[in-house]
Design a protein around this motif. Structure first.
Motif, short mmCIF file in Angstrom:
data_model
loop_
_atom_site.label_atom_id
_atom_site.label_comp_id
_atom_site.label_asym_id
_atom_site.label_seq_id
_atom_site.Cartn_x
_atom_site.Cartn_y
_atom_site.Cartn_z
N THR A 115 -15.58 -15.44 -78.07
CA THR A 115 -16.40 -14.34 -78.56
C THR A 115 -17.88 -14.72 -78.54
O THR A 115 -18.74 -13.86 -78.38
CB THR A 115 -15.98 -13.90 -79.98
N ALA A 116 -18.19 -16.00 -78.69
CA ALA A 116 -19.58 -16.45 -78.65
C ALA A 116 -20.21 -16.26 -77.27
O ALA A 116 -21.43 -16.28 -77.14
CB ALA A 116 -19.67 -17.91 -79.06
N ASP A 117 -19.40 -16.07 -76.23
CA ASP A 117 -19.91 -15.87 -74.88
C ASP A 117 -20.11 -14.39 -74.53
O ASP A 117 -20.63 -14.06 -73.47
CB ASP A 117 -18.98 -16.51 -73.84
N ILE A 118 -19.67 -13.51 -75.41
CA ILE A 118 -19.80 -12.07 -75.16
C ILE A 118 -21.18 -11.61 -75.64
O ILE A 118 -21.53 -11.79 -76.81
CB ILE A 118 -18.70 -11.27 -75.87
N LEU A 119 -21.94 -11.02 -74.73
CA LEU A 119 -23.27 -10.50 -75.08
C LEU A 119 -23.14 -9.14 -75.77
O LEU A 119 -23.67 -8.94 -76.86
CB LEU A 119 -24.12 -10.33 -73.82
N TYR A 120 -22.45 -8.23 -75.09
CA TYR A 120 -22.22 -6.90 -75.65
C TYR A 120 -21.05 -6.24 -74.93
O TYR A 120 -20.60 -6.72 -73.89
CB TYR A 120 -23.48 -6.02 -75.56
N MET A 121 -20.57 -5.15 -75.52
CA MET A 121 -19.48 -4.38 -74.93
C MET A 121 -19.95 -2.95 -74.77
O MET A 121 -20.64 -2.42 -75.65
CB MET A 121 -18.23 -4.46 -75.80
N GLU A 122 -19.56 -2.36 -73.66
CA GLU A 122 -20.02 -1.02 -73.31
C GLU A 122 -18.83 -0.13 -72.96
O GLU A 122 -18.05 -0.46 -72.07
CB GLU A 122 -20.97 -1.14 -72.12
N SER A 123 -18.70 0.98 -73.67
CA SER A 123 -17.63 1.94 -73.39
C SER A 123 -18.07 2.86 -72.26
O SER A 123 -19.19 3.39 -72.27
CB SER A 123 -17.34 2.76 -74.65
N ARG A 126 -12.73 5.74 -70.15
CA ARG A 126 -11.55 5.14 -70.79
C ARG A 126 -11.56 3.62 -70.69
O ARG A 126 -10.58 2.97 -71.03
CB ARG A 126 -10.28 5.69 -70.14
N LYS A 127 -12.64 3.06 -70.22
CA LYS A 127 -12.73 1.61 -70.05
C LYS A 127 -13.81 1.03 -70.95
O LYS A 127 -14.73 1.73 -71.36
CB LYS A 127 -13.09 1.27 -68.60
N VAL A 128 -13.68 -0.26 -71.21
CA VAL A 128 -14.75 -1.00 -71.88
C VAL A 128 -15.18 -2.12 -70.93
O VAL A 128 -14.34 -2.86 -70.41
CB VAL A 128 -14.28 -1.58 -73.24
N LEU A 129 -16.48 -2.20 -70.73
CA LEU A 129 -17.05 -3.28 -69.94
C LEU A 129 -17.51 -4.36 -70.91
O LEU A 129 -18.34 -4.09 -71.79
CB LEU A 129 -18.23 -2.79 -69.10
N ILE A 130 -16.93 -5.55 -70.78
CA ILE A 130 -17.29 -6.66 -71.66
C ILE A 130 -18.25 -7.56 -70.89
O ILE A 130 -17.87 -8.21 -69.93
CB ILE A 130 -16.04 -7.44 -72.10
N HIS A 131 -19.51 -7.55 -71.31
CA HIS A 131 -20.56 -8.31 -70.65
C HIS A 131 -20.63 -9.70 -71.29
O HIS A 131 -20.96 -9.82 -72.48
CB HIS A 131 -21.91 -7.61 -70.79
#
Length: 194
Positions: A115-123, A126-131
């Motif tokens: 989780t420390a490597d995730i910058l942000y999440m974008e909906s 129907r998908k979520v892009l995990i940056h």
């Protein structure tokens, strides 16, 4: 614990090269022929998980520069057992936070992400892009449950965005500005919570 003692910066450099970065590093702010505070960023990976505990026997007015380097704790000599244990517990707590993961499914492949490597999440529909710091993962999930799963350092700042607060550097009335240069919108509804 497995402990390695290094008496000089070159010896520490050799140990890191041979054994990898340690979980916890006790480091005097002044080393023989070297400055521990200014030299340590050169030795460790930019995204290191190493928890640094600075130690000094020098007057505290000369020590404010330790805040230029991310560290878990700061001890002054003589170090009591109580303070040492408190420093180690703080470092372990930070390590545990950095080691938290979520498991996501992209197609037929499962990925375990820190989780420390995730910058942000974008909906996005129907998908979520995990940056993450390295790449973007696309999953068929909903944003809110993923945000809760990622933990307390994440905040849903918009119906379509969740941000990892450890990467947020600036907030103005409308945007988070991340350390990576990206800007993430903040909705009026979420602004008070943010």
């Amino acid at each position: 614990y497995e402990c390695t003692v290094c008496e000089s910066l070159p010896q520490l450099t050799q140990v890191i090269a041979a054994q990898g970065e340690p979980d916890i590093l006790f480091l005097d702010i002044r080393l023989k022929n070297a400055d521990g505070v200014s030299e340590i960023p050169k030795l460790l990976n930019e995204r290191t998980r190493t928890q640094i505990i600075f130690v000094t026997g020098y007057p505290l007015e000369n020590c404010e520069r330790v805040y230029d380097v991310a560290h878990a704790y700061f001890l002054t000599k003589p170090v009591t057992l109580e303070r040492l244990e408190k420093a180690v517990r703080a470092a372990e707590k930070h390590l545990n936070e950095l080691s938290q993961t979520i498991t996501i499914k992209c197609g037929a492949t499962l990925h375990s992400l820190f989780t420390a490597d995730i910058l942000y999440m974008e909906s996005n529909r129907r998908k979520v892009l995990i940056h993450t710091v390295e790449r973007v993962y696309e999953v068929y999930e909903q944003l809110q449950p993923l945000t809760q799963l990622a933990g307390p350092k994440f905040i849903q700042c918009h119906k379509s965005y969740s941000v990892n607060l450890q990467y947020a550097r600036t907030i103005d009335g409308r945007f988070f500005y991340l350390s990576t240069g990206e800007q993430i919108p903040i909705s009026q509804r979420a602004y008070t919570k943010v």
